[in-house]
Design an enzyme around this catalytic site. Structure first.
Site, short mmCIF file in Angstrom:
data_model
loop_
_atom_site.label_atom_id
_atom_site.label_comp_id
_atom_site.label_asym_id
_atom_site.label_seq_id
_atom_site.Cartn_x
_atom_site.Cartn_y
_atom_site.Cartn_z
CG ASP A 18 0.04 -5.30 -9.02
OD1 ASP A 18 0.85 -5.19 -8.09
OD2 ASP A 18 -1.17 -5.58 -8.85
N GLY A 21 -7.33 -13.27 -8.79
CA GLY A 21 -7.85 -12.61 -7.61
C GLY A 21 -7.15 -12.99 -6.32
CB SER A 35 -4.23 -12.99 -12.27
OG SER A 35 -5.47 -12.39 -11.92
CG HIS A 90 -2.13 -0.96 0.98
ND1 HIS A 90 -3.21 -0.65 0.20
CD2 HIS A 90 -2.32 -2.22 1.43
CE1 HIS A 90 -4.05 -1.70 0.21
NE2 HIS A 90 -3.53 -2.66 0.93
P1 ADP Z 1 -5.22 -10.23 -8.96
O1 ADP Z 1 -4.64 -9.27 -9.93
O2 ADP Z 1 -4.68 -10.07 -7.59
O3 ADP Z 1 -5.15 -11.64 -9.41
P2 ADP Z 1 -7.61 -8.78 -9.63
O4 ADP Z 1 -8.96 -8.74 -8.99
O5 ADP Z 1 -6.85 -7.53 -9.77
O6 ADP Z 1 -6.77 -9.87 -8.81
O7 ADP Z 1 -7.74 -9.41 -11.08
C1 ADP Z 1 -8.40 -10.64 -11.26
C2 ADP Z 1 -9.29 -10.55 -12.48
O8 ADP Z 1 -8.48 -10.45 -13.65
C3 ADP Z 1 -10.14 -11.76 -12.69
O9 ADP Z 1 -11.32 -11.70 -11.93
C4 ADP Z 1 -10.40 -11.71 -14.18
O10 ADP Z 1 -11.42 -10.78 -14.47
C5 ADP Z 1 -9.11 -11.13 -14.73
N1 ADP Z 1 -8.17 -12.16 -15.20
C6 ADP Z 1 -6.89 -12.32 -14.86
N2 ADP Z 1 -6.31 -13.35 -15.50
C7 ADP Z 1 -7.26 -13.89 -16.29
C8 ADP Z 1 -7.31 -15.01 -17.19
N3 ADP Z 1 -6.23 -15.78 -17.40
N4 ADP Z 1 -8.48 -15.24 -17.84
C9 ADP Z 1 -9.56 -14.48 -17.63
N5 ADP Z 1 -9.57 -13.44 -16.78
C10 ADP Z 1 -8.45 -13.13 -16.11
MG MG Z 2 -4.80 -7.18 -9.87
#
Ligand code: ADP
Ligand code: MG
Length: 388
Positions: free
Chosen positions: A177, A127, A132, A40
């Site tokens: 990120d 998530g 991701s 943060h």
């Molecule tokens: P984090 O970045 O910590 O994993 P976020 O909430 O920021 O969590 O992002 C997660 C979201 O990104 C998922 O809910 C989806 O909408 C999207 N996402 C990430 N990778 C993929 C993937 N390989 N296929 C589909 N959606 C994805």
């Molecule tokens: Mg994210």
């Protein structure tokens, strides 16, 4: 065992071929990331110390016969289709907004994007606080660089992806990120100064030490609203104390201005100031191989996120406490929650020789406490985004 990058690339090609009845022309990859310390702080113009992990998102693609982009994912049942030649709006499915935002970013820079067919495949948990979303954005941007022949400066590329997350996914995230995923180097942590956007590579390749990531596999509802609220609280403290960001504030100035702040704002700002100092100290400690100091700073970071910034949760606190109980004698030097909080992962600094025992012990205890299995894995610092 988690799939290697080679297997993931094969899998992406296979799914692409099944879906579109020909092989892909391009494969772009971007890793997830874990933040060792500096939580943060990024949106407060502070310091962060992430590394890329050996979990990846791949986008396989080939030219389409028209100017539309069709994209499907092995991680979602919903496909998306939109025009690459017109103004792009956010919409459904939600997940495709991360990709749309990146395409829109290229368009805004005057780079025409042709029609494409694409398939996404990933080993980054969605998530879970391992970015991701940034992996999907940066893999998409890397793909578009190859497709259009317009290669962006890495910092600009990371910022284009951050902008995509702000405007298309609606999350006012900091720069960490996208930066980490774009710029990471194998065997190194990245010490990023989020104010100047400069960074230093911190070697982390002592075979005796490992970075253990434990996914609590919970995600509490609060995440997004709490994130925006924390960001607003920090901006409010900066405004009241007359600085551009909390980075311009030091501890004496915060104490001097304390009377004019509400107690919550004061706690938030104190976390940020102390976390920045800890991050610089941790980078120094890791550089000199002083693992006990780095580990202690990680525990302190967790306590501060729990008590001052208030973004932890019982599951994360439990995981950190179990790690602490195993202690240095059992091979754990430090542990903390990582990512935005309210679920997601912890990151721990562990002796490689003791990893197996540590992982299985914490897994069992967590399962007994919450009736849910956490996911445990080790990662070396991996490389940043590239074409496969
Ligand atoms: P984090 O970045 O910590 O994993 P976020 O909430 O920021 O969590 O992002 C997660 C979201 O990104 C998922 O809910 C989806 O909408 C999207 N996402 C990430 N990778 C993929 C993937 N390989 N296929 C589909 N959606 C994805
Ligand atoms: Mg994210």
């Amino acid at each position: 065992m988690v799939m290697t990058l080679e297997l993931l690339a094969q899998r992406a090609s296979l799914h692409f071929a099944r879906r579109y009845e020909r092989p892909p022309r391009w494969l772009a990859v971007a890793p997830g990331r874990v933040n060792l310390i500096g939580e943060h702080t990024d949106y407060n113009n502070g310091y962060v110390l992430p590394m890329a992990i050996e979990r990846y998102t791949i986008v396989a693609a080939a030219p389409a016969e028209n100017s539309r982009i069709r994209i499907a994912s092995g991680q979602s049942p919903e496909e998306a289709e939109f025009s690459a030649s017109q103004t792009i709006d956010r919409g459904v499915p939600e997940w495709a907004n991360y990709v749309k935002g990146v395409v829109a970013g290229f368009q805004r820079r005057g780079v025409p994007v042709p029609g494409l067919e694409a398939w996404v495949e990933s080993t980054v948990p969605l998530g879970g606080g391992l970015a991701s979303s940034a992996a999907l954005e940066v893999a998409s941007a890397t793909l578009l660089e190859a497709v259009t022949g317009v290669v962006l400066e890495p910092v600009e590329k990371a910022m284009l992806c951050q902008q995509a997350e702000h405007t298309f996914a609606g999350l006012p995230c900091g720069i960490m990120d996208q930066f980490a995923v774009t710029l990471a180097r194998e065997g190194h942590l990245l010490l990023i100064d989020c104010k100047t956007r400069g960074f230093d590579l911190v070697p982390m390749n002592d075979p005796g030490m490992g970075v253990l990531i434990i996914n609590s596999n919970v995600k509490h509802k609060l995440v997004e609203s709490a994130y925006a609220a924390r960001r607003a609280q920090c901006e409010e403290v900066a405004r009241v104390l007359g600085v551009d960001s909390l980075r311009e504030l030091n501890a004496p100035a915060l104490e001097a201005g304390r009377g004019g702040l509400d107690p919550v704002g004061y706690r938030r700002a104190r976390h940020v100031l102390e976390e920045n100092a800890r991050t610089l100290q941790a980078a120094e400690a890791i550089r000199s191989g002083d693992w006990p100091v780095a580990g202690r700073l990680m525990y302190e970071s967790h306590e501060s996120l729990r008590d001052l910034y208030e973004v932890s949760c019982v599951e994360l606190d439990f995981l950190v406490e179990q790690a602490r109980q195993i202690g240095e004698g059992g091979g754990v030097l430090g542990s903390r929650m990582t990512g935005g909080g309210f679920g997601g992962c912890t990151v721990s600094l562990v002796r490689s020789s003791a990893v197996e025992g540590i992982g299985s012990r914490i897994r069992d205890q967590y399962h007994r406490e919450f009736g849910l299995l956490p996911t445990v894995f080790l990662s070396r610092p991996a490389r940043g985004a590239a074409m496969v």
